[in-house]
Design a protein around this motif. Sequence first.
Motif, PDB file in Angstrom:
ATOM      1  N   VAL A 179       1.015  -1.156  -0.083  1.00  0.00           N
ATOM      2  CA  VAL A 179       0.044  -0.131   0.118  1.00  0.00           C
ATOM      3  C   VAL A 179       0.994   1.512   0.050  1.00  0.00           C
ATOM      4  O   VAL A 179       1.893   1.435   0.590  1.00  0.00           O
ATOM      5  N   ILE A 187      -3.725  10.487  -0.621  1.00  0.00           N
ATOM      6  CA  ILE A 187      -4.111   9.207  -1.045  1.00  0.00           C
ATOM      7  C   ILE A 187      -3.578   8.079  -1.221  1.00  0.00           C
ATOM      8  O   ILE A 187      -2.797   7.830  -1.038  1.00  0.00           O
ATOM      9  N   ASP A 237      -3.674   4.324  -2.009  1.00  0.00           N
ATOM     10  CA  ASP A 237      -3.842   3.108  -3.141  1.00  0.00           C
ATOM     11  C   ASP A 237      -3.431   1.409  -2.265  1.00  0.00           C
ATOM     12  O   ASP A 237      -2.194   1.879  -1.611  1.00  0.00           O
ATOM     13  N   GLY A 238      -4.340   0.552  -3.064  1.00  0.00           N
ATOM     14  CA  GLY A 238      -4.037  -1.200  -3.021  1.00  0.00           C
ATOM     15  C   GLY A 238      -4.409  -1.205  -1.753  1.00  0.00           C
ATOM     16  O   GLY A 238      -4.102  -2.584  -1.368  1.00  0.00           O
TER      17      GLY A 238
END
Length: 325
Positions: free
Chosen positions: A16, A37, A39-40
């Motif tokens: 992540v 942000i 992500d993952g």
Amino acid sequence: DITINNGTFTIEPKAVTVTAENASKIYGAEDPAFTAIVDGLLGEDTVEYTISREAGEDAGNYAITPAGEAIQGNYTVTYVAGTFTIDPANIDDNPEDNPEGGDNRFNVGTLADVVYNGTAQEQPVVITDSITGEPVSGLTVTYSEDTTNVGTVTVTITGTGNYTGTITRTYQITPAAATVTAADGTKVAGEADPEFTATVTGLFGNDTVTYTVTRAAGEDAGTYVITPAGEASQGNYTVTYYPGTLTVTANTTDLTVTAVNYSGTYDAAAHNGGGTPSLDDATLTYRVKDGDSWGEWSETVPSITNVGTVEYQVKASLTGYADAT
């Protein structure tokens, strides 16, 4: 026989990334809320992290740093920094540059007009930042070429460092007051006028103003106005003119005249009369008696040629004196 084989199940943490979002503000404003942000993540999963920024309040770039545990349950978390930009504040009175709202973030002090004094007069400029509450420093201030003589002075203020933009202001150098006062004078009736002069006040350095001095006509004993005159507006000065007085006093010397007499034997030649005044500048006029009355005064000198008698009078006249006969 029964053969048993052992097996292993391994689930590795998922990668992540937490990436800080770039952000900015105008110099002097409060920091915005910093965000990132992620992500993952799968499903409703979350990871824990904080966001802070590099210290500093001057215009420039600062790192925004997300931080937290690298291993969080099912995830291996990588943190990516962002950039926080503090932009210089624009001093040009643009309301859009005031993050606090309102019409003017920057208060520019009034540049008062000044009166000409013969020296350069560069009015100081003070700009106050309504957010920081402090005078704005680090400005470049330039003045138009002539800050000495009467006219408009343009001041250009340019922001540097934490400030940007340009403001232009003006102020006036107004004329100084000068006075021209005629000096009083005196003379005796019949004499030539003295030289008329005046006193000039209010000038600076080697400055001058142009004027003339004349007086009211007249030669009899009495007082006459002496008048200085010239343009009211002369370059760096507004000029006011004040009169003086010429006093003509009566002449205490008497003017006299002696008539020329003639007596002789007829010789066929003309013999002129005339007169001798006690003052050379006097003008002589004559009149001849005709019977019991006198003729008109004239500059014609009487004369006699033939036998007889011519009776005449001579008069001497000079300004400032009583006529003498």
